[in-house]
Design an enzyme around this catalytic site. Structure first.
Site, PDB file in Angstrom:
ATOM      1  N   ARG A   1      42.486  44.747  44.480  1.00  0.00           N
ATOM      2  CA  ARG A   1      42.587  43.363  44.024  1.00  0.00           C
ATOM      3  C   ARG A   1      43.531  42.590  44.930  1.00  0.00           C
ATOM      4  NH1 ARG A   1      39.863  39.531  41.178  1.00  0.00           N
ATOM      5  NH2 ARG A   1      41.022  38.623  39.425  1.00  0.00           N
TER       6      ARG A   1
ATOM      7  N   THR B   1      30.885  37.153  41.683  1.00  0.00           N
ATOM      8  CA  THR B   1      31.228  38.417  42.316  1.00  0.00           C
ATOM      9  C   THR B   1      29.946  39.082  42.789  1.00  0.00           C
ATOM     10  OG1 THR B   1      31.162  39.394  40.114  1.00  0.00           O
ATOM     11  CG2 THR B   1      33.321  38.893  40.982  1.00  0.00           C
TER      12      THR B   1
ATOM     13  N   THR C   1      34.519  40.836  45.234  1.00  0.00           N
ATOM     14  CA  THR C   1      34.533  39.397  44.958  1.00  0.00           C
ATOM     15  C   THR C   1      35.327  38.606  45.973  1.00  0.00           C
ATOM     16  OG1 THR C   1      35.073  37.754  43.251  1.00  0.00           O
ATOM     17  CG2 THR C   1      36.556  39.630  43.459  1.00  0.00           C
TER      18      THR C   1
ATOM     19  N   GLU D   1      35.843  35.487  44.402  1.00  0.00           N
ATOM     20  CA  GLU D   1      36.077  34.689  43.197  1.00  0.00           C
ATOM     21  C   GLU D   1      35.016  33.628  43.024  1.00  0.00           C
ATOM     22  OE1 GLU D   1      38.380  32.395  40.095  1.00  0.00           O
ATOM     23  OE2 GLU D   1      36.430  32.510  40.987  1.00  0.00           O
TER      24      GLU D   1
ATOM     25  N   GLU E   1      41.133  33.777  44.922  1.00  0.00           N
ATOM     26  CA  GLU E   1      41.408  34.668  43.794  1.00  0.00           C
ATOM     27  C   GLU E   1      42.619  34.265  42.970  1.00  0.00           C
ATOM     28  OE1 GLU E   1      39.051  36.944  42.138  1.00  0.00           O
ATOM     29  OE2 GLU E   1      38.886  37.157  44.300  1.00  0.00           O
TER      30      GLU E   1
ATOM     31  N   ASP F   1      42.395  32.934  39.479  1.00  0.00           N
ATOM     32  CA  ASP F   1      42.180  33.828  38.343  1.00  0.00           C
ATOM     33  C   ASP F   1      43.452  33.984  37.509  1.00  0.00           C
ATOM     34  OD1 ASP F   1      39.534  34.377  38.442  1.00  0.00           O
ATOM     35  OD2 ASP F   1      39.717  36.398  39.232  1.00  0.00           O
TER      36      ASP F   1
ATOM     37  N   SER G   1      41.433  40.354  36.046  1.00  0.00           N
ATOM     38  CA  SER G   1      40.011  40.282  36.376  1.00  0.00           C
ATOM     39  C   SER G   1      39.191  40.687  35.164  1.00  0.00           C
ATOM     40  CB  SER G   1      39.705  41.226  37.541  1.00  0.00           C
ATOM     41  OG  SER G   1      38.311  41.319  37.764  1.00  0.00           O
ATOM     42  N   SER G   2      37.902  40.329  35.204  1.00  0.00           N
ATOM     43  CA  SER G   2      36.946  40.801  34.196  1.00  0.00           C
ATOM     44  C   SER G   2      35.991  41.836  34.770  1.00  0.00           C
ATOM     45  CB  SER G   2      36.125  39.618  33.663  1.00  0.00           C
ATOM     46  OG  SER G   2      36.954  38.673  33.050  1.00  0.00           O
TER      47      SER G   2
ATOM     48  N   GLY H   1      29.601  38.144  37.722  1.00  0.00           N
ATOM     49  CA  GLY H   1      29.436  37.169  36.662  1.00  0.00           C
ATOM     50  C   GLY H   1      30.692  36.652  36.011  1.00  0.00           C
TER      51      GLY H   1
END
EC number: 2.3.2.2
Length: 584
Positions: A116, A403, A421, A423, A441, A444, A468-469, A490
């Site tokens: 990340r 992503t 990703t 973002e 990013e 986020d 993040s998801s 998504g």
């Protein structure tokens, strides 16, 4: 190979679904394509293979992975090739200017790598507040250097290759170099997204690369070459990831971030040089006879998926079948999961995230008891999971968008589930001279710093990773053997996309292509969201009768799933996007 002709007849004839009968409900068939290329559906057949398989968001990226697998490469080798080609053919979604999470199964152990992006050392909580102290408008924050986090993707794929790769580093990079030099044709999806894009042309390098002399997106079928990216990849092939994090490429990144005329960032060469990929404990939990594993914080994805499944496990989902009752339970479970997500989950280096408590079976049963089978709860409140050490922060939803994802199984049974990703679509709308786009990013993070007098867990802080998801997922069977590899792009909808697909595969025994193509449904602790233009629209009235506030929205998922059977591999790539599943 890809199965042609009647899907059920082909698969039953191959004997791939022994013990797990295929089911293809009428509503799972592809609907008429949307006039907008980026969100249209293209009917796809299930893919089957006997040795190995890769499912990725673009046919050229999948083919690069298949080439590496055919050469005897591992799932990690293939992931390197896929990621670098995605940088070229799907630049709006991922690339070396961004970050990623990888879940790897080697037959005995589950490992997760956190690549990340990080906030620069100079970042402060007020980063996205305007002069009036109020949160900036989203795209005022996104466009420019302010939103760019220190990229992690290149360091992640290098570490994965060192740990699990079989082929030489240069060999797994070669497909992307070849494509960058020889060029590839612009797809309808890329052209359509460029046509909708409002900010990218403001960057001179991006405008010259993606648009023609009249300022129109280069046409579908135009051959796009990227010699600058080829040069960047050759440097990385020769010197490893250090060529990205130091030297000319690093200087180019910093100059691009800090040199934006309106919205400059504060990334430094030291920020890049000091970036580290974190190996974190996998988050694993039971679901019926299966074990579901994925990425832990700073991703909220796997925790939320397991919380949803933990609530659903109290119900006979197999008997319930797709329909309003299933949507009711999945949506209510989603409300509860997103309520906890907003309060508890952030970078574990900064916040004590009670992962054990959030996924505790007893806690999830207590949360399931809050669901009324006949009436929606509306908006859920966070729970009080066991093992929490603090309750001193405020909640915030944050924002997250596009992503990409890849699922890979090699011939030795190793597996990669990797979500990657930059973002938002096209990231910060900044292109480097080195030939790639930079992420946005840092948006986020929560733009708000304090809520109800308490600091927000996902606020901006120096060297912090935003929540993040993303939910790259690997499923093991009751014998601890690889069963499925699943994931999706998504944004925050990823959680519901993955949960829906797992229910489709594990409860409803659908093959992965059909499960991916099911209408998307769920709740993010707001309205109950049904995918517009699908048969789920017919469920709206029944859900409203249970008190749901139902919204019909575009849910352009990109699920990539592979299921392991005694006879081989079955793969699916979401019909909403241009990806494919192919194997040897």
């Amino acid at each position: 190979m890809i199965v042609r002709g009647p899907l059920w007849r082909s698969l039953i004839g191959l004997g791939l679904l022994a013990g797990a009968p295929l089911s293809i409900p009428a509503f799972a068939q592809p609907v008429a394509p949307s006039p907008e290329a980026p969100t249209g559906r293209t009917a796809k057949s299930t893919s089957v293979a006997t040795k190995d398989m890769v499912a990725a968001a673009n046919p050229l990226a999948a083919q690069a992975g298949r080439e590496i697998l055919a050469a005897g490469g591992s799932a990690a080798d293939a992931a390197v090739a896929v990621q670098l080609v995605l940088n070229l053919v799907e630049p709006q979604s991922s690339g070396i200017g961004g970050g990623a999470f990888m879940v790897f199964w080697d037959g005995t152990a589950m490992t997760t790598l956190d690549g990340r992006e990080k906030a620069p050392a100079a970042a402060k909580p007020e980063r996205f507040l305007g002069p009036d102290g109020k949160p900036m408008k989203f795209y005022d924050a996104v466009v420019g250097g302010r939103s760019v986090g220190v990229p992690g993707t290149i360091r992640l794929i290098e570490i994965a290759h060192k740990k699990w790769g079989k082929l030489p580093w240069k060999q797994v990079i070669e497909p992307a170099i070849r494509l960058a030099e020889n060029g590839f044709t612009i797809s309808p999806r890329l052209n359509g997204l460029l046509s909708q894009e409002k900010y990218l042309q403001n960057d001179p390098l991006a405008r010259a690369y993606f648009y023609d002399a009249e300022g129109k997106p280069k046409a579908v079928g135009t051959v796009l070459k990227n010699p600058a990216f080829a040069q960047t990849l050759r440097a990385i092939a020769d010197k490893g990831a250090d060529a990205f994090y130091t030297g000319d490429i690093a200087q180019d990144i910093v100059a691009t971030v800090t040199g934006h005329a309106i919205n400059p960032g504060d990334m430094t060469l030291d920020d890049l040089k000091s970036y580290v990929v974190e190996e974190r404990p996998a988050v694993c939990g039971p679901y019926r006879v299966y074990k579901i594993c994925g990425m832990g914080p700073p991703s909220s994805g796997q925790i939320a998926v397991q919380q949803i499944l933990g609530v659903l496990e109290t119900q006979d989902m197999a008997a319930m079948k797709p329909g309003p009752d299933a949507v009711h339970w999945i949506s209510e479970a989603g409300r509860l999961a997103f309520a906890d997500r907003g309060l508890y989950v952030a970078d574990p280096a900064f916040v004590s995230v009670p992962v054990k408590g959030l996924t505790d079976p007893g806690y999830l049963k207590s949360r399931a008891a809050l669901v009324d089978p006949n009436k929606s709860m509306g908006k859920a409140k966070p729970g009080e999971p066991p093992f929490q050490k603090t309750f001193l922060w405020g909640a915030s939803d944050g924002i997250e968008y596009g992503t990409s994802h890849m699922s890979i199984v090699d011939r030795n049974g190793n597996a990669v589930s990797m979500t990657t990703t930059i973002e938002d679509g096209f990231g910060a709308r900044l292109m480097t001279k080195s030939g790639f786009l930079l992420n946005n990013e840092l948006t986020d993070f929560s733009f708000t710093t304090v809520e109800d007098g308490k600091p927000v867990a996902n606020r901006v802080e120096a060297n912090k990773r935003p929540r993040s998801s993303m939910a790259p997922t690997i499923v093991l069977d009751n014998g601890n053997k690889l069963y499925a590899v699943v994931g999706s792009p998504g944004g925050s909808l990823i959680i519901n996309y993955v949960a829906k697909t797992l229910v489709g595969i594990l409860d409803w025994k659908l093959d992965p292509q059909v499960a991916a193509d099911l209408p998307n449904i769920g709740s993010r602790n707001g309205p109950t969201e049904l995918e517009a233009g699908t048969e789920s629209e017919a469920w709206k009235a029944a859900l409203e009768a249970k008190g749901h506030d139902v919204k019909l929205i575009d849910q352009n998922s990109g699920i990539h799933a592979i299921v392991v059977t005694p006879a081989g591999l079955i793969g699916g790539a979401d019909s909403r996007r241009e990806g494919v599943a192919i194997g040897n």
